[in-house]
Design an enzyme around this catalytic site. Structure first.
Site, PDB file in Angstrom:
ATOM      1  N   GLY A 144       0.814  -1.212   0.000  1.00 18.75           N
ATOM      2  CA  GLY A 144       0.000   0.000   0.000  1.00 18.75           C
ATOM      3  C   GLY A 144       0.843   1.256   0.000  1.00 18.75           C
ATOM      4  CG  MET A 351      -2.883  -5.588 -38.347  1.00 19.83           C
ATOM      5  SD  MET A 351      -1.325  -6.253 -38.883  1.00 19.83           S
ATOM      6  CE  MET A 351      -0.574  -6.599 -37.360  1.00 19.83           C
ATOM      7  CD  GLU A 377       5.531  -1.703  -9.668  1.00 22.94           C
ATOM      8  OE1 GLU A 377       6.435  -0.962  -9.257  1.00 22.94           O
ATOM      9  OE2 GLU A 377       5.177  -2.741  -9.099  1.00 22.94           O
ATOM     10  CB  THR A 379       2.558   7.374 -15.301  1.00 19.11           C
ATOM     11  OG1 THR A 379       3.359   8.538 -15.052  1.00 19.11           O
ATOM     12  CG2 THR A 379       1.436   7.299 -14.263  1.00 19.11           C
TER      13      THR A 379
END
Ligand code: TGC
Ligand code: FAD
Length: 397
Positions: A144, A351, A377, A379
């Protein structure tokens, strides 16, 4: 055989998923690790993961197998952990994320964000209490750090802990916490008068709750929670004694970001592999899709990205083993490889045409997952600015 025929034969033997033969530079142990995790993913993850994603369900039933295979805390020596090297940990992440980012996330959080700090900063009593059971998957951990008001700047932490006799009283809230609702122990980072410290909060401690966050369109096969701490009392023995300050959580992030730099290669490989097959069999305008120059260029571009990412990851692993890896190098790898994987997944989705929006093909699931992976983790912007700071010496955060 003529020179031309030999060259043609050599061309045919290239592995599209490993064009520079990274595997040849792996040790025998590293190859064994990769193969055993690949078998686990093929046999246990791929058959169920699409359904899990659709049902917004983390497959908890896999945890004992992940533990039995030595994949939890795999880099730790002692305490019933496997003691594998850094490249092996990377390969574990790569194979797991070929299955799904949610499975790799579970292992990243358990290994790099919970077991690593207990091992690196914990007391001997804490190590004995948690690590062997976490390695077996009997205890689940969560980490946390992020708070609702802004995760990119964890130094501005509102969650705080005050000393009361031999105890600490914690108050605050955390958000977007992987594994939170199923965790037996939460490593909560909180501000104290001395600086940020890590608190091991056991499940069931009065005042501590971890409700799951619903309605995610990304990482649906992973549990994400809030953590609420309302006058939560933990004894001094549950504080990590070995670190004070932001470098505590940031050094855990270095371990996890390293694993992500490898992991996302697996997601990109899964997408490209499917598109090579699909474009070879889908016939449009009287010829396979793969016979069009525009399609081949797009496939080649993906293979280029994957190959470069593999080489970045491998060299980063060797630096880590040598003990010289720097956080800015990890930022470059996390940024480069996540961006590459997200671009590959998005292009593969395109695609596939209309079929690309179906979970029966893997790209859309990986694409949606990678939107989280490029965000958590640190940006993409945070990693770009970290590298910018390294290059210029100027802090632009
Ligand atoms: P800054 O002044 O740069 O550093 C403070 C102290 O920390 C040290 N340090 C590091 N130590 C180890 N590893 C690193 N990567 C480190 N980076 C910095 C630094 O030397 C210093 O030590 P000292 O002794 O001088 O005090 O700190 P700053 O406030 O300027 O922040 C820099 C910044 C923006 C890069 C940092 O705050 C940051 O990385 N922000 C992003 C936060 C983030 O990544 N959160 C992730 C939360 S966890 C998560 O997302 C889990 S998802 C898992 C999953 O499901 O897989
Ligand atoms: P913000 O920090 O509010 O950022 C918003 C935007 O502003 C971003 O685009 C960012 O790049 C940009 N930005 C920020 N600062 C600057 C700047 N100086 N210049 C320019 N642009 C800037 N956290 C944990 O602690 N533990 C976990 O287990 C965990 N698991 C997660 C799982 C999932 C699925 C997700 C989505 C997130 C998880 N996180 C976890 C939180 C994650 O680390 C944060 O979401 C991330 O760090 C970004 O924080 P934020 O969401 O508050 O965005």
């Amino acid at each position: 055989m003529t020179q031309a025929a030999t060259a043609a034969a050599a061309r045919r033997t290239l592995d599209p998923m490993d064009l520079y033969d990274v595997r040849a530079s792996l040790s025998e142990e590293e190859r064994l690790v990769q193969d055993s995790v690949a078998r686990l993913v093929d046999g246990e993850v791929l058959p169920i993961i699409q359904r899990c994603f659709e049902e917004h369900r983390f497959p908890r039933e896999l945890i004992p197998q992940l533990g039995a295979a030595g994949l939890l805390g795999s880099s730790i020596h002692g305490y019933d952990c496997a003691g594998l090297n850094s490249v092996s940990y990377g390969l574990i992440c790569q194979e797991l994320e070929r299955g799904d980012s949610g499975i790799r996330s579970f292992v990243s959080v358990q290994s790099s964000l919970c077991m690593y700090p207990i091992w690196a900063f914990g007391s001997e009593e804490q190590k004995r209490k948690y690590l062997p059971r976490m390695a077996r998957g009997e205890l689940i951990g969560c980490f946390g750090l992020t708070e609702p008001h802004g995760g990119s700047d964890p130094a501005n932490m509102k969650t705080h802990a005050r000393k009361r006799g031999g105890d600490w009283v914690l108050n605050g809230a955390k958000m977007w916490i992987t594994n939170g609702a199923i965790a037996n122990v939460a490593l909560v980072w909180a501000m104290t008068p001395e600086g940020i410290r890590g608190f091991l909060v056991d499940k069931g401690t009065p005042g501590f709750t971890a409700p799951e966050i619903q309605h995610k369109f990304s990482l649906r096969a992973s549990i994400t929670s809030s953590l609420f701490l309302d006058n939560v009392v933990v004894p001094d023995s549950q504080v990590l004694p070995g670190v004070v300050g932001l470098k505590g959580p940031l050094s855990c992030l270095t371990q996890a970001r390293y694993g992500i730099a490898w992991g996302v290669i697996g997601a990109a490989q899964a997408c490209l592999r499917q598109l090579i097959d699909y474009s070879g069999t889908r016939v449009l305008f009287g010829r396979p899709l793969a016979a069009n120059q525009a399609i081949q260029i797009r496939l080649a571009n993906m293979a280029r990205g994957i190959t470069a990412a593999q080489l970045v990851a491998l060299q980063l692993g060797r630096l880590k083993e040598a003990g010289t890896m720097q956080p800015a190098q990890v930022s470059l790898a996390k940024w480069n490889n996540c961006r590459m994987a997200l671009d590959v997944a998005r292009d593969c989705r395109d695609m596939l045409g209309g079929a690309g929006i179906s979970a029966e093909f893997v790209p859309i699931r990986h694409m949606l997952n990678l939107e989280s992976v490029i965000t958590y983790e640190g940006t993409e912007t945070i990693h770009q600015l970290t590298l910018g700071r390294e290059l210029t010496g100027i802090n632009a955060f």
